[in-house]
Every structure is written in C-alpha cells, then in structure tokens.
Scaffold this motif. Structure first.
Motif, mmCIF file in Angstrom:
data_model
loop_
_atom_site.group_PDB
_atom_site.id
_atom_site.type_symbol
_atom_site.label_atom_id
_atom_site.label_comp_id
_atom_site.label_asym_id
_atom_site.label_seq_id
_atom_site.Cartn_x
_atom_site.Cartn_y
_atom_site.Cartn_z
ATOM 1 N N ARG A 117 3.895 -7.791 -4.440
ATOM 2 C CA ARG A 117 5.389 -7.466 -3.944
ATOM 3 C C ARG A 117 6.540 -8.307 -4.608
ATOM 4 O O ARG A 117 7.492 -7.787 -4.868
ATOM 5 N N PRO B 122 11.330 -3.831 1.114
ATOM 6 C CA PRO B 122 10.818 -3.613 2.694
ATOM 7 C C PRO B 122 11.906 -2.802 3.367
ATOM 8 O O PRO B 122 11.797 -2.172 4.468
ATOM 9 N N LEU C 114 9.077 -0.503 5.932
ATOM 10 C CA LEU C 114 8.385 -1.956 6.008
ATOM 11 C C LEU C 114 7.032 -1.693 6.234
ATOM 12 O O LEU C 114 6.223 -2.648 5.649
ATOM 13 N N PHE D 289 5.560 -1.547 2.712
ATOM 14 C CA PHE D 289 5.640 -2.686 2.001
ATOM 15 C C PHE D 289 4.629 -3.827 2.458
ATOM 16 O O PHE D 289 4.012 -4.402 1.321
ATOM 17 N N LEU D 290 4.193 -3.910 3.738
ATOM 18 C CA LEU D 290 3.255 -4.812 4.118
ATOM 19 C C LEU D 290 1.745 -4.193 4.081
ATOM 20 O O LEU D 290 0.796 -4.886 4.308
ATOM 21 N N TRP E 184 10.650 -12.735 12.918
ATOM 22 C CA TRP E 184 9.470 -12.177 12.287
ATOM 23 C C TRP E 184 8.789 -12.194 13.541
ATOM 24 O O TRP E 184 7.982 -11.202 13.968
ATOM 25 N N GLU F 204 3.622 -13.179 4.763
ATOM 26 C CA GLU F 204 4.512 -11.870 4.742
ATOM 27 C C GLU F 204 5.897 -11.980 5.010
ATOM 28 O O GLU F 204 6.648 -11.365 4.277
ATOM 29 N N THR G 266 8.754 -10.912 2.336
ATOM 30 C CA THR G 266 9.819 -10.182 2.752
ATOM 31 C C THR G 266 11.247 -10.590 2.632
ATOM 32 O O THR G 266 12.248 -9.901 2.158
#
Length: 355
Positions: free
Chosen positions: A145, A152, A156, A159-160, A205, A218, A222
């Motif tokens: 990433r 993201p 999202l 992306f994760l 988060w 993460e 991000t």
C-alpha cells in the motif's frame, strides 16, 4: 290539612358561593392527588444526552491547524520537496522507502519485523520458524500500500483488504458502515490541509470501530496515504522513519497535531538523507563497475538501490541471472567496497550497499 315544611331553604341573605371557591374546596378534599408540579422534587436520574454529530470534532482540528499554521507550512514544503525528488528519481527509490517505513511501523505496532526478514518475505515469500506469519502478512500489506496502488479515498474496505462475511447477521454492525462513517468525516473535513486531515483520521480510527485487525499499522498506512494525496511522486508521507513519536495518541488535538508535524518532519528528513545516500552510491557504483560487461552488473545495481538488504537468492530472483553469475558479481562488488555483508554467517548471508 297540615302542610309539610319544604326541604329547600331559601337563604337569600347568605353570600353567594362562587364556582371557583367551590372547586377549591372540592380539590382540598381530594387528598390522594399529587401536589402541584412546581412543588415536586426532581429525583429522577438524568436521561441520555444528545450526542454531538460525528463532524463536530472537525472544529477542534481546524483550531489546531490554525495554531500550528507556520509549522504545518514548513512540513508541507518538505513533503513537496520529497514528492518532486521521487517524481524525478527511479521507481526503485519509492519501493526502498516503502520497505523502510513498513519495517519501522512494524516496530511501532509491536510486530518487530526486521528489514532483512521483510525483504526475504516480500521478494521470495521466505520466512523462518520463529517468524510470525500474521505479522509478516500485515507488514507485507503495508509495503504494497505504501509503494503504490489506489488510495483509501475511493474504497476503504478494498484498501484494507477487509470485507464483511457473507453470512453476517442482520443485527451485527457491518464493517462497510464503520468504514463509511470514517470516510464521511474525512470528506466533511475537506477544508483542512491533507496533513491535518491525516492526523485527525489516524486518531479517529479506533473511535470509528476500525481497530480490530492490526489497527495501528492500518491506521498509520492509511493516514500516510491521505497526507500525500496531492502528490504524484511521493505516494505516502513518511511517519515512522525518524521515530514513531508523532503517532502517540494522548493529548488534545492541538498537542497531537504538534507531535504529528514534528514526527513527520523528522521522517521526511530521514527519507531525504536515504535518497541522498543511495543516489551517491549509484553514481559511484556506475563508475566503478563501468569495466564490467553484461546485464548482471546493471541489474544488481538496480536491486541494491531498491532493497535495503539483498541475499544471493534474492539477487538471483530479482535479476534473472544464474546463481554463479550473481555470486561472482556480488564477490566482485564486495571486494571493491560497493557492498558489505551484514550477517556474518557462512549461510543465508545478506549484503547492503556501502553508502
């Protein structure tokens, strides 16, 4: 005939009894009724208060941004210089910085994956018996990433690499809803600078319910992509290369943003020094190896510019050359001071560029 006295009395001389007086007298007899409202004690527990909207926190971060405007401008300028440097440099520089950043983030998150183990895992999927496979997978995801790909903002969950299971219960909270709530707050904060918005997103988060699986790595990855969303050379903003002090989660938004800016500033300077060193090494290696022929020397120089540590099997896989050619060129480069062996072992040796 004797008349009966009338049961009705004609008390014309008595004062008239009004309707209001009659009602008051009647109410006094109703002793079982509660008293007036103003006399009753309020002994009930307080009810739930209305929670502020999710976007209410943006105002605090906007104030913090105003307080640190000058410091933010300096850090943004340095990030712009790194973006321009990577835009003009070879693709391998970005990959090298992504590896270093991911390894440093793993120590911050407690996984503690060293650079050599990470290099072996990313290049050849090799791991030792003592290695945590889940930790290697998390840090490997971070490298991918940080090195590139969609950010993201679009999706999202993609992306994760996290999705809700197909058999999720209707009453269960869905990950896509939590991710959508976080993205909504980030979208509402579009007026903030990307660096400030990244800091806010990192600290929100866990509050958004996104902190179940390797949440620290993460969240940091991000946020680093959000901070560099306006760049075209620097895909991510370094956060952990100069130490992870900017990622501590205590204090007010003003205090957190101050640490964030200091940590990012230190990480960017470390990244720039890394690029200076590898650029100088590449120039020196080209001059020293000019007498060598074939494609293997060029491929090895490119490999050492992309990877902080290189093993013989890695070099063989990355260059496509034979093992004999790789070992011969590695020995020549070591003899001429271009690389040095760092493990001190007879087997599973690894080299790094002598910068």
């Amino acid at each position: 005939m004797k008349t009966q006295p009338s049961a009705l009395t004609n008390d014309f001389d008595d004062p008239l009894i009004t309707i209001e007086e009659d009602e008051e007298a009647h109410d006094e007899d109703l002793w079982f009724l509660p008293g007036p409202l103003e006399e009753e004690l309020d002994d009930l527990p307080p009810g739930p208060r209305a929670e502020p909207p999710d976007t209410a926190v943006i105002e605090d971060w906007a104030k913090a941004e105003g307080i640190h405007a000058a410091r933010l401008a300096r850090v943004a300028g340095r990030l712009g210089a790194l973006d321009d440097r990577l835009l003009r440099g070879p693709e391998g520089w970005r990959h090298r910085l992504a590896l270093i950043e991911a390894a440093d983030l793993s120590w911050f998150a407690g996984d503690r994956v060293s650079a050599d183990r990470l290099a072996l895992w990313i290049s050849m999927r090799l791991s030792g018996a003592q290695d945590d496979q889940n930790a290697l997978a998390r840090v490997g995801w971070a490298v991918r990433r940080l090195a590139g790909g969609p950010g993201p903002k679009a999706d999202l969950a993609a992306f994760l690499d996290r999705r809700d299971p197909e058999n999720i219960e209707d009453s269960a909270e869905r990950f896509e809803d939590r991710a959508g709530g976080w993205l909504d707050v980030m979208t509402a904060a579009a007026e903030l600078h990307p660096i400030t918005r990244a800091c806010m997103g990192f600290h929100l988060w866990s509050l958004a319910g996104l902190g179940q699986h390797g949440d620290q790595i993460e969240a940091a990855v991000t946020a680093s992509r959000v901070a560099a969303c306006d760049g075209s050379g620097a895909v991510f903003a370094p956060l952990a290369m100069g130490g992870a002090g900017g990622l501590r989660g205590s204090g007010t938004p003003t205090e957190r943003l101050a640490r964030w800016l200091d940590g990012m500033n230190s990480a960017i300077l470390t990244a720039m020094r890394t690029l200076d060193d590898i650029e100088a090494w590449t120039g020196r290696a080209e001059n020293v190896m000019a007498q060598l022929s074939g494609r293997t020397p060029l491929a090895l120089r490119r490999t050492f510019s992309q990877w902080p540590l290189v093993s013989a099997p890695m070099a063989e896989a990355m260059t496509g050359a034979s093992r004999a050619a790789v070992q011969r060129n590695l020995a020549w480069m070591e003899e001429n001071g271009l690389i040095r062996e760092v493990t001190g072992q007879g087997r599973y040796r690894m080299w790094k560029a002598t910068v």
